[in-house]
Write an enzyme that holds these catalytic residues in place. Structure first.
Site, PDB file in Angstrom:
ATOM      1  N   LYS A  83      -1.659  -4.607  -2.830  1.00 16.89           N
ATOM      2  CA  LYS A  83      -1.611  -5.342  -1.636  1.00 16.89           C
ATOM      3  C   LYS A  83      -2.718  -6.202  -1.351  1.00 16.89           C
ATOM      4  O   LYS A  83      -3.850  -6.015  -1.174  1.00 16.89           O
ATOM      5  CB  LYS A  83      -0.980  -4.655  -0.450  1.00 16.89           C
TER       6      LYS A  83
HETATM    7  C1  E4P Z   1       4.228  -3.609   5.434  1.00 15.31           C
HETATM    8  O1  E4P Z   1       4.140  -3.528   4.807  1.00 15.31           O
HETATM    9  C2  E4P Z   1       3.372  -2.492   6.693  1.00 15.31           C
HETATM   10  O2  E4P Z   1       2.967  -1.956   5.966  1.00 15.31           O
HETATM   11  C3  E4P Z   1       4.171  -2.741   7.954  1.00 15.31           C
HETATM   12  O3  E4P Z   1       4.940  -3.365   7.719  1.00 15.31           O
HETATM   13  C4  E4P Z   1       3.422  -3.074   9.515  1.00 15.31           C
HETATM   14  O4  E4P Z   1       4.177  -2.211  10.373  1.00 15.31           O
HETATM   15  P1  E4P Z   1       3.801  -2.981  12.134  1.00 15.31           P
HETATM   16  O5  E4P Z   1       3.924  -4.284  12.216  1.00 15.31           O
HETATM   17  O6  E4P Z   1       4.807  -1.886  12.802  1.00 15.31           O
HETATM   18  O7  E4P Z   1       2.564  -2.450  12.317  1.00 15.31           O
END
Ligand code: E4P
Length: 216
Positions: A83
C-alpha cells in the site's frame, strides 16, 4: 465483487474468514497501531489465515524509502500487496514497483484525477476513501462511480477497491457502482448478514417444525 476485511485484528479475521466470503485483507498504520503488537507478527498471522491479496502499508514518504520497504514486504509472501500513499513520491514508487512485478494498492485517494494518475503509474488497486469524503459533506460514492467510468473508458486494469466503507448501504452502493473490491470493517461485514425478517422467519419455521408429527 471481492470482499476484503479492513482490519489488523487477527481474531476478527480468523472468525470472519471462516464464513468463506473473505477474499483478502487491507491494513493501514492506524489499524496496526490499535493492536499493540509488532507489525511483522500481525502480517505473518494474516498471511497465514487468508489466502488472497493482503495489503500492507509503507510508512516512508520518499520514493526510494517506499521502494525499499515494498521490496521487503513483498518478500514476506506472494500475496502481499504494498500500500502506497497517493503523493508524488508514491507515484514514482508505484511506477518502479510495477515494473519489478510488485503489486501495489494506492491509498488515500480522494479525487478522480488522482485515481487516473495512479492507474497510469501502474497501480494494481486504487483505494478511494468513501467514508472520509462523506465526513466532509461530499458524496464519497460519486468518486467510486467516476473512477469506475474513467478506468472503463481507457481500459485500465487497475482494480477499484472501495475503502473507508462504514455501512451496509456503502457496500451495496459500491457494488452498484461496479467497484471490483469492497474492504469492510469486521462490524460492517457482520451487519451485512443481519435481517430481522430472516430471524423471525427462521424462528417461525423451527416452531412449526415442532408441530410436525414424528411418526405416521
Ligand atoms: C483502506 O484501505 C483504509 O484502511 C480504510 O478503509 C480507511 O478507513 P477509515 O476512513 O474508516 O479509517
Amino acid at each position: 465483487m471481492q470482499i476484503f476485511l479492513d482490519t489488523a485484528d487477527v481474531k476478527d479475521i480468523r472468525e470472519l474468514a471462516a464464513l468463506g466470503v473473505v477474499d483478502g485483507v487491507t491494513t493501514n498504520p492506524s489499524l496496526v497501531a490499535k493492536e499493540g503488537r509488532p507489525f511483522k507478527d500481525i502480517a505473518a498471522e494474516i498471511l497465514q489465515i487468508v489466502d488472497g491479496p493482503i495489503s500492507l502499508e509503507v510508512v516512508s514518504t520518499d520514493a526510494p524509502g517506499m521502494m525499499a520497504e515494498a521490496r521487503e514486504l513483498a518478500k514476506l509472501h506472494k500475496n502481499v500487496v504494498v500500500k502506497i500513499p497517493l503523493i508524488a513520491e508514491g507515484l514514482k514508487a508505484v511506477k518502479q514497483l510495477s515494473a519489478e512485478g510488485i503489486r501495489t494498492n494506492v491509498t488515500l485517494c480522494f479525487s478522480a484525477a488522482q485515481a487516473l494518475l495512479a492507474a497510469k503509474a501502474g497501480a494494481g488497486y486504487i483505494s478511494p476513501f468513501v467514508g472520509r469524503l462523506d465526513d466532509i459533506s461530499h458524496m464519497g460514492m460519486d468518486l467510486v462511480r467516476q473512477i469506475v467510468a474513467i478506468y472503463k473508458n481507457y481500459g485500465y486494469p487497475t482494480r477499484v477497491l472501495a475503502a473507508s466503507l462504514r455501512t451496509p448501504i456503502h457496500f451495496v452502493e459500491a457494488a452498484l457502482a461496479g467497484a471490483h473490491v469492497c474492504t469492510l470493517p469486521p462490524a460492517v461485514l457482520r451487519q451485512l448478514l443481519k435481517h430481522p425478517l430472516t430471524d423471525i422467519g427462521l424462528e417461525r419455521f423451527l416452531a412449526d417444525w415442532k408441530k410436525v408429527p414424528k411418526t405416521g
